[in-house]
Design an enzyme around this catalytic site. Structure first.
Site, PDB file in Angstrom:
ATOM      1  N   LYS A  78      29.539  25.259 -35.699  1.00  0.00           N
ATOM      2  CA  LYS A  78      30.151  23.936 -35.853  1.00  0.00           C
ATOM      3  C   LYS A  78      29.233  22.933 -35.165  1.00  0.00           C
ATOM      4  O   LYS A  78      29.223  22.806 -33.947  1.00  0.00           O
ATOM      5  CB  LYS A  78      31.528  23.944 -35.184  1.00  0.00           C
ATOM      6  CG  LYS A  78      32.558  23.007 -35.762  1.00  0.00           C
ATOM      7  CD  LYS A  78      32.201  21.538 -35.757  1.00  0.00           C
ATOM      8  CE  LYS A  78      32.436  20.817 -34.463  1.00  0.00           C
ATOM      9  NZ  LYS A  78      31.940  19.424 -34.489  1.00  0.00           N
ATOM     10  N   GLY A 111      27.982  21.910 -24.464  1.00  0.00           N
ATOM     11  CA  GLY A 111      28.439  20.519 -24.548  1.00  0.00           C
ATOM     12  C   GLY A 111      28.897  20.022 -23.202  1.00  0.00           C
ATOM     13  O   GLY A 111      28.421  20.471 -22.154  1.00  0.00           O
ATOM     14  N   SER A 112      29.859  19.128 -23.235  1.00  0.00           N
ATOM     15  CA  SER A 112      30.294  18.473 -21.999  1.00  0.00           C
ATOM     16  C   SER A 112      31.245  19.365 -21.197  1.00  0.00           C
ATOM     17  O   SER A 112      31.877  20.277 -21.747  1.00  0.00           O
ATOM     18  CB  SER A 112      30.991  17.154 -22.331  1.00  0.00           C
ATOM     19  OG  SER A 112      32.151  17.416 -23.085  1.00  0.00           O
ATOM     20  N   THR A 152      35.038  19.040 -22.526  1.00  0.00           N
ATOM     21  CA  THR A 152      35.312  19.800 -23.746  1.00  0.00           C
ATOM     22  C   THR A 152      35.181  21.293 -23.472  1.00  0.00           C
ATOM     23  O   THR A 152      35.973  22.103 -23.975  1.00  0.00           O
ATOM     24  CB  THR A 152      34.356  19.374 -24.881  1.00  0.00           C
ATOM     25  OG1 THR A 152      34.392  17.963 -24.997  1.00  0.00           O
ATOM     26  CG2 THR A 152      34.742  19.996 -26.204  1.00  0.00           C
ATOM     27  N   GLY A 153      34.209  21.657 -22.653  1.00  0.00           N
ATOM     28  CA  GLY A 153      34.015  23.071 -22.320  1.00  0.00           C
ATOM     29  C   GLY A 153      35.259  23.674 -21.680  1.00  0.00           C
ATOM     30  O   GLY A 153      35.624  24.817 -21.967  1.00  0.00           O
ATOM     31  N   GLU A 190      27.900  26.603 -21.854  1.00  0.00           N
ATOM     32  CA  GLU A 190      26.689  26.011 -21.294  1.00  0.00           C
ATOM     33  C   GLU A 190      26.960  24.512 -21.227  1.00  0.00           C
ATOM     34  O   GLU A 190      26.929  23.833 -22.249  1.00  0.00           O
ATOM     35  CB  GLU A 190      25.495  26.362 -22.195  1.00  0.00           C
ATOM     36  CG  GLU A 190      24.189  26.340 -21.453  1.00  0.00           C
ATOM     37  CD  GLU A 190      23.485  25.029 -21.622  1.00  0.00           C
ATOM     38  OE1 GLU A 190      23.674  24.160 -20.736  1.00  0.00           O
ATOM     39  OE2 GLU A 190      22.780  24.858 -22.599  1.00  0.00           O
ATOM     40  N   CYS A 249      20.348  18.758 -21.390  1.00  0.00           N
ATOM     41  CA  CYS A 249      21.353  19.185 -20.414  1.00  0.00           C
ATOM     42  C   CYS A 249      20.719  19.536 -19.074  1.00  0.00           C
ATOM     43  O   CYS A 249      21.321  19.343 -18.035  1.00  0.00           O
ATOM     44  CB  CYS A 249      22.165  20.345 -20.950  1.00  0.00           C
ATOM     45  SG  CYS A 249      21.157  21.733 -21.463  1.00  0.00           S
ATOM     46  N   GLU A 307      27.511  12.186 -15.062  1.00  0.00           N
ATOM     47  CA  GLU A 307      26.329  12.513 -15.869  1.00  0.00           C
ATOM     48  C   GLU A 307      26.061  11.343 -16.814  1.00  0.00           C
ATOM     49  O   GLU A 307      26.960  10.909 -17.535  1.00  0.00           O
ATOM     50  CB  GLU A 307      26.605  13.783 -16.683  1.00  0.00           C
ATOM     51  CG  GLU A 307      25.385  14.270 -17.434  1.00  0.00           C
ATOM     52  CD  GLU A 307      25.688  15.499 -18.296  1.00  0.00           C
ATOM     53  OE1 GLU A 307      26.830  15.665 -18.724  1.00  0.00           O
ATOM     54  OE2 GLU A 307      24.751  16.274 -18.532  1.00  0.00           O
TER      55      GLU A 307
HETATM   56  P1  NDP Z   1      31.241  17.342 -26.518  1.00  0.00           P
HETATM   57  O1  NDP Z   1      31.425  18.363 -25.477  1.00  0.00           O
HETATM   58  O2  NDP Z   1      32.307  16.361 -26.751  1.00  0.00           O
HETATM   59  O3  NDP Z   1      30.919  18.031 -27.937  1.00  0.00           O
HETATM   60  C1  NDP Z   1      30.145  19.223 -28.090  1.00  0.00           C
HETATM   61  C2  NDP Z   1      30.625  19.950 -29.339  1.00  0.00           C
HETATM   62  O4  NDP Z   1      32.014  20.316 -29.178  1.00  0.00           O
HETATM   63  C3  NDP Z   1      30.583  19.101 -30.602  1.00  0.00           C
HETATM   64  O5  NDP Z   1      30.267  19.920 -31.705  1.00  0.00           O
HETATM   65  C4  NDP Z   1      32.010  18.604 -30.713  1.00  0.00           C
HETATM   66  O6  NDP Z   1      32.354  18.235 -32.023  1.00  0.00           O
HETATM   67  C5  NDP Z   1      32.773  19.838 -30.271  1.00  0.00           C
HETATM   68  N1  NDP Z   1      34.129  19.604 -29.816  1.00  0.00           N
HETATM   69  C6  NDP Z   1      34.711  18.441 -29.425  1.00  0.00           C
HETATM   70  N2  NDP Z   1      35.979  18.663 -29.041  1.00  0.00           N
HETATM   71  C7  NDP Z   1      36.226  19.980 -29.195  1.00  0.00           C
HETATM   72  C8  NDP Z   1      37.355  20.822 -28.955  1.00  0.00           C
HETATM   73  N3  NDP Z   1      38.491  20.345 -28.462  1.00  0.00           N
HETATM   74  N4  NDP Z   1      37.242  22.133 -29.213  1.00  0.00           N
HETATM   75  C9  NDP Z   1      36.087  22.648 -29.694  1.00  0.00           C
HETATM   76  N5  NDP Z   1      34.987  21.894 -29.948  1.00  0.00           N
HETATM   77  C10 NDP Z   1      35.050  20.580 -29.684  1.00  0.00           C
HETATM   78  O7  NDP Z   1      29.905  16.628 -26.172  1.00  0.00           O
HETATM   79  P2  NDP Z   1      29.323  15.362 -26.913  1.00  0.00           P
HETATM   80  O8  NDP Z   1      28.557  15.868 -28.072  1.00  0.00           O
HETATM   81  O9  NDP Z   1      30.324  14.289 -27.165  1.00  0.00           O
HETATM   82  O10 NDP Z   1      28.408  14.830 -25.759  1.00  0.00           O
HETATM   83  C11 NDP Z   1      29.027  14.167 -24.664  1.00  0.00           C
HETATM   84  C12 NDP Z   1      28.517  14.708 -23.387  1.00  0.00           C
HETATM   85  O11 NDP Z   1      28.346  16.134 -23.385  1.00  0.00           O
HETATM   86  C13 NDP Z   1      27.146  14.205 -23.050  1.00  0.00           C
HETATM   87  O12 NDP Z   1      27.189  12.908 -22.570  1.00  0.00           O
HETATM   88  C14 NDP Z   1      26.740  15.219 -22.010  1.00  0.00           C
HETATM   89  O13 NDP Z   1      27.382  14.912 -20.817  1.00  0.00           O
HETATM   90  C15 NDP Z   1      27.302  16.500 -22.514  1.00  0.00           C
HETATM   91  N6  NDP Z   1      26.367  17.336 -23.235  1.00  0.00           N
HETATM   92  C16 NDP Z   1      25.851  18.434 -22.612  1.00  0.00           C
HETATM   93  C17 NDP Z   1      24.973  19.245 -23.268  1.00  0.00           C
HETATM   94  C18 NDP Z   1      24.402  20.470 -22.673  1.00  0.00           C
HETATM   95  O14 NDP Z   1      23.504  21.035 -23.277  1.00  0.00           O
HETATM   96  N7  NDP Z   1      24.878  20.988 -21.559  1.00  0.00           N
HETATM   97  C19 NDP Z   1      24.530  18.936 -24.610  1.00  0.00           C
HETATM   98  C20 NDP Z   1      25.171  17.784 -25.209  1.00  0.00           C
HETATM   99  C21 NDP Z   1      26.057  17.044 -24.523  1.00  0.00           C
HETATM  100  P3  NDP Z   1      32.365  16.662 -32.435  1.00  0.00           P
HETATM  101  O15 NDP Z   1      30.985  16.164 -32.276  1.00  0.00           O
HETATM  102  O16 NDP Z   1      32.776  16.705 -33.845  1.00  0.00           O
HETATM  103  O17 NDP Z   1      33.351  16.004 -31.524  1.00  0.00           O
END
Ligand code: NDP
Length: 494
Positions: A192, A245-246, A249-250, A267, A301, A398
């Site tokens: 996804k 991701g964030s 959300t994690g 991660e 990240c 962050e």
């Molecule tokens: P998110 O954590 O919001 O999104 C990451 C992924 O999770 C996307 O594919 C998103 O889909 C999906 N997602 C969102 N909500 C849910 C849920 N409830 N259940 C399962 N999956 C979900 O990060 P963002 O992309 O919005 O980035 C925001 C922040 O995340 C950044 O500012 C940074 O702080 C952090 N980040 C960290 C990274 C790392 O490598 N550690 C990489 C990228 C971001 P959708 O886009 O459709 O919402």
């Protein structure tokens, strides 16, 4: 300089609505349409029709149906297919790099070097694990009354269908980390991507089918993470979730996975530190700061966000850094001469502007940047901010942008205590000519990854993942095997 000409394949991908890749085929979405915005212009690039619940389920069914055939294939044949996919990515490097650069604002040079060439390297590394993932024989101590003997062995068996949830900052490379690890272990995947970068992975999946990876082994579904993510995680066929991701959300992903008894690796982001010791020269510090904090507009990240400098070095370093940042060539990501492009999307752009306003309110000193460029798209000037209060917002939040926060320290012990007070622990770096000191710091810094005299670089052989709020589990090295396989014990009396 000017933008490179878009390849025909890229123009074709943008010309018609995109959807998903399920069971070896591109399919149109049944859900609402959403636009893909080019962050360099703020204009719509393409349209994607989201997956509805039935399509998400269809992807999970396809991945589950493909498991038996994929696992029955000789292990080395699976490795060979991953090598073929690596070759296909290399052959389509320019097309994939252009597409990703358009969606994410990543400079074309970085898209070629990191998204594609690193993805190729990771695929080849994971392909090399084919045939090497094995159990062990064990010495059993049970008593023997009538001459019977015992032995035991372990097997590593694939967990099953893996749901990979991918952020927007490296949509190909992070997907490849998950996909390659899963596939070499005998798992199948449903990926996804982020809504901001939904296109390139569709092309990768199509290339995988062209390489002979059977239908259903790699599926890609696009749509709103908040609805699609929980649906995929809750699906009975989901055996494991691999999320990048964030932190917020994690945590939601982790709860959803645990509630369903699914394995999960996270991660997550952080507030990574770079610590420069007294013996480092000003030029070396400035080079280190640029490497650690500003690559891909800081949207990495593992990038450093907090820079700890000895009191006496702060002024000369900030003066030299300001010159370097102000001289950076900011412009179109498709221009090969560009050093810094826009940030990847409007929420990210707005978040940064809010953080700048807050920093000013708190009395932090903006050394350079701290504003948006007066042009279309989501361009933020490379920024350096000096803080004196360790409780300042920028020491905790962050930014995920081209923003360095600088704080002076009196002695090494104070700096270490400040760094380790952070709730996150993804990565940190220490910079010094004193290797004995550096090695001590590598023990003491609370981070899953510690670099010495370098920052940000990842290698497929070196495990990567966070401590504290920054995650659970490790990617790469041999560490991934634990996450993508079940360890089964077999005990025998003979
Ligand atoms: P998110 O954590 O919001 O999104 C990451 C992924 O999770 C996307 O594919 C998103 O889909 C999906 N997602 C969102 N909500 C849910 C849920 N409830 N259940 C399962 N999956 C979900 O990060 P963002 O992309 O919005 O980035 C925001 C922040 O995340 C950044 O500012 C940074 O702080 C952090 N980040 C960290 C990274 C790392 O490598 N550690 C990489 C990228 C971001 P959708 O886009 O459709 O919402």
């Amino acid at each position: 300089m000017s933008d490179v000409a878009l390849l025909q394949g890229v123009r074709a991908a943008l010309a018609h609505p995109q959807g998903h890749y399920i069971d070896g085929q591109a399919v149109t979405g049944n859900g609402d349409a959403f636009p893909v915005i080019n962050p360099a212009t703020g204009q719509t690039l393409a349209e994607v029709r989201a997956a509805d619940g039935a399509q998400a389920d269809a992807a999970m069914e396809a991945a589950s149906a493909a498991l038996a055939g994929w696992q029955a294939m000789p292990t080395l044949a699976r490795g060979t297919l991953l090598l073929k996919l690596a070759d296909a990515l290399a052959a389509h490097r320019e097309e994939l790099a252009q597409l990703e650069s358009l969606c994410s604002g990543k400079t074309l040079m970085l898209a070629r070097m990191l998204e594609i060439e690193q993805s190729v390297a990771f695929l080849r590394y994971f392909a090399g694990w084919a045939g090497k993932i094995s159990g062990e024989t064990l010495d059993v101590s049970l008593p023997s009354f009538n001459g019977e003997k015992y032995t035991a062995f372990t097997r590593r068996q694939p967990v099953g269908v893996v749901v990979g949830i991918i952020p927007w900052n490296f949509s190909i490379m992070i997907a490849i980390w998950k996909l390659a690890a899963a596939l070499v272990c005998g798992c199948t995947v449903v990926l996804k991507p982020s809504e901001f970068t939904p296109l390139t992975l569709l092309r990768v999946a199509e290339l995988a089918t062209g390489c002979g990876i059977p239908p259903g082994v790699i599926n890609v579904v696009n749509g709103d993470g908040k609805t699609l993510g929980p649906r995929l995680i809750a699906h009975p066929h989901c055996a494991k979730v691999s999320f990048t991701g964030s932190v917020v959300t994690g945590q939601a992903v982790s709860q959803a996975a645990m509630a369903g008894g699914k394995r999960v690796t996270l991660e997550l982001g952080g507030k990574n530190a770079a610590l420069f010791l007294e013996d480092m020269e000003v030029d070396a510090i400035v080079n280190g700061i640029i490497e650690a904090g500003y690559l891909n507009q800081g949207q990495i990240c593992a990038a450093a966000e907090c820079f700890y400098l000895p009191v006496g070095k702060m002024d000369p370093v900030l003066a030299a850094l300001r010159q370097r940042l102000e001289a950076m060539r900011i412009g179109s990501p498709l221009d090969e001469g560009t050093e810094m492009g826009p940030v990847a999307n409007r929420p990210q752009y707005e978040k940064l502007l809010n953080l700048f306003a807050q920093a000013r309110q708190e009395g932090s000193e903006i050394i350079c940047g701290g504003y948006a460029l007066d042009r279309d798209g989501y361009y933020i000037a490379p920024t350096a901010i000096r803080v004196t209060d360790p409780q300042a917002t920028l020491m905790r939040e962050e930014t995920f942008g081209p923003v360095g926060t600088f704080i002076a320290y009196e002695n090494d012990a104070d700096a270490l205590a400040l760094i380790n007070a952070s709730p996150s622990g993804l990565a940190a770096s220490v910079w010094t000519h004193d290797m004995a000191k550096a090695l001590r710091y590598s023990e003491q810094l609370e981070a899953g990854m510690v670099w010495i005299n370098m920052h940000t670089f990842l290698d497929p052989a070196v495990p990567f993942g966070g401590m504290k709020d920054s995650g659970i589990g490790r990617e790469f090295g041999s560490a991934f095997i634990e996450d993508y396989t079940n360890l089964k014990s077999v005990m025998v009396r003979y």
